[in-house]
Design a protein around this motif. Sequence first.
Motif, PDB file in Angstrom:
ATOM      1  N   THR A  65       8.540 -15.000  -5.928  1.00 23.52           N
ATOM      2  CA  THR A  65       8.401 -13.569  -6.236  1.00 23.52           C
ATOM      3  C   THR A  65       7.203 -12.975  -5.513  1.00 23.52           C
ATOM      4  N   THR A  68       7.961 -12.590  -1.836  1.00 22.19           N
ATOM      5  CA  THR A  68       8.844 -11.431  -1.623  1.00 22.19           C
ATOM      6  C   THR A  68       8.053 -10.139  -1.663  1.00 22.19           C
ATOM      7  N   PHE A  69       7.132 -10.022  -2.610  1.00 23.63           N
ATOM      8  CA  PHE A  69       6.289  -8.828  -2.694  1.00 23.63           C
ATOM      9  C   PHE A  69       5.406  -8.694  -1.457  1.00 23.63           C
ATOM     10  N   PHE A  73       6.186  -5.137  -0.003  1.00 21.85           N
ATOM     11  CA  PHE A  73       5.196  -4.118  -0.341  1.00 21.85           C
ATOM     12  C   PHE A  73       3.970  -4.145   0.560  1.00 21.85           C
ATOM     13  N   THR A  81      -3.693  -4.357  -0.451  1.00 26.33           N
ATOM     14  CA  THR A  81      -4.064  -5.169  -1.620  1.00 26.33           C
ATOM     15  C   THR A  81      -5.557  -5.104  -1.907  1.00 26.33           C
ATOM     16  N   TYR A  90      -0.727 -10.601  -5.382  1.00 27.34           N
ATOM     17  CA  TYR A  90       0.577 -10.480  -6.028  1.00 27.34           C
ATOM     18  C   TYR A  90       0.811 -11.573  -7.063  1.00 27.34           C
ATOM     19  N   TYR A 211       7.542  -1.758 -12.214  1.00 31.66           N
ATOM     20  CA  TYR A 211       7.089  -0.869 -11.148  1.00 31.66           C
ATOM     21  C   TYR A 211       6.266   0.294 -11.684  1.00 31.66           C
ATOM     22  N   VAL A 216       2.313  -4.719  -8.400  1.00 32.93           N
ATOM     23  CA  VAL A 216       2.388  -4.786  -6.935  1.00 32.93           C
ATOM     24  C   VAL A 216       1.465  -3.771  -6.270  1.00 32.93           C
TER      25      VAL A 216
END
Length: 289
Positions: A65, A68-69, A73, A81, A90, A211, A216
Amino acid sequence: MSHLPLAEEQWTEVIQSRSNLLDLGLREVWRYRDLVLLFVRRDFVSTYKQTILGPIWFFIQPLLTAITFMIVFDGIANLGTGGVPSLAFYLAGVTIWNYFAQSLTATATVFTTNAAIFGKVYFPRLTMPLSIVLSNLVRFAIQLSLFLVVWLYFLLTTDTIHPNGYLLLVPVLVVLMGLLALGLGMIFSALTTKYRDLAMLLTFGVQLLMYATPVVYELAKLDSLPSSFRWVILANPLNAIVETFRLGFLGTGQFSWAYLGYSAGVTLVLLLIGTVVFNKVQKSFTDTV
C-alpha cells in the motif's frame, strides 16, 4: 430425593436485563477475560490459518500500500512528503490507519457474523467487539515493527527524519484510535442487524474517509483548498491522531492540543452513543438477524 428450598439455592450465574443503558458491564467483562483472550486468539489465527504466506501478509499489505501511494501521490500527483523519505511517510500513515479501519469494519458486523454463537450460549456481548479491537492491536504491533525497521533505516542513513517528544503521545493516539473504532463499530453493528447492506456501504465509506484523513498528505496541504471543503476535512477527528503520530516519528506535520482534545472529545461522545445503542440492540437482536 430432597430438594433445597428456593431461598437456599445458590446460583453461580444470574442473567438479568440492565435498566441502565450506559452500563457497559465492565465488571462482568473482566470476569470473562479468559473468553476475551480466546476470541483474540481465534480472530488472529483464523485470519491467516489457511493462507500460503500466513502472518507475512501483515507485512506485505502495508508495504504494498505504501509503495502504491509512493507511485501515485508522490510520483504522479507530486503531493510531496514534507522532505522526509516517501516510504517512511506513507508507511507511517498506513500503519496507524489500518488499525482503525480494520477494527471498525470488523466490529461493525459483530452481530451478524456471530449470530450463531450469540443465539446458543450466554456471555457478555461486549467481549466480542472488545476482542476485535484487541486482536487488531496485535496486528498493529506487527505492522508497527515493520514501520520501525524502515524508520530506523532512514534515521541512521539520512538526516531528514527528526523524531521528537511527541513520540510520548503514541500510546495515547493508539488508545484513541481503538476507542473511536469501538464506538463507531458498536453504532454500525446495531444498524447492520436490520440493514445488512450498511456493511458494504461502510466498507466503501472507510475507503473514502482515508482520503479525508492525512494518510497520504500533510494537513498543511489543506490550506490550498476552498474554505467550504477545508472545514469538512478538519472536522474529521482522525486528523490530529494521524498527524501527531507521523509528527512524533518523522518530525513533519503540525500539532495542536486543541485539535487533539477535539479528537478525544469526539471519541468519548461516539463511545457513549455506541454504548447506549449497543446495550439497547443486544437485548433483541436475535429477532432481527
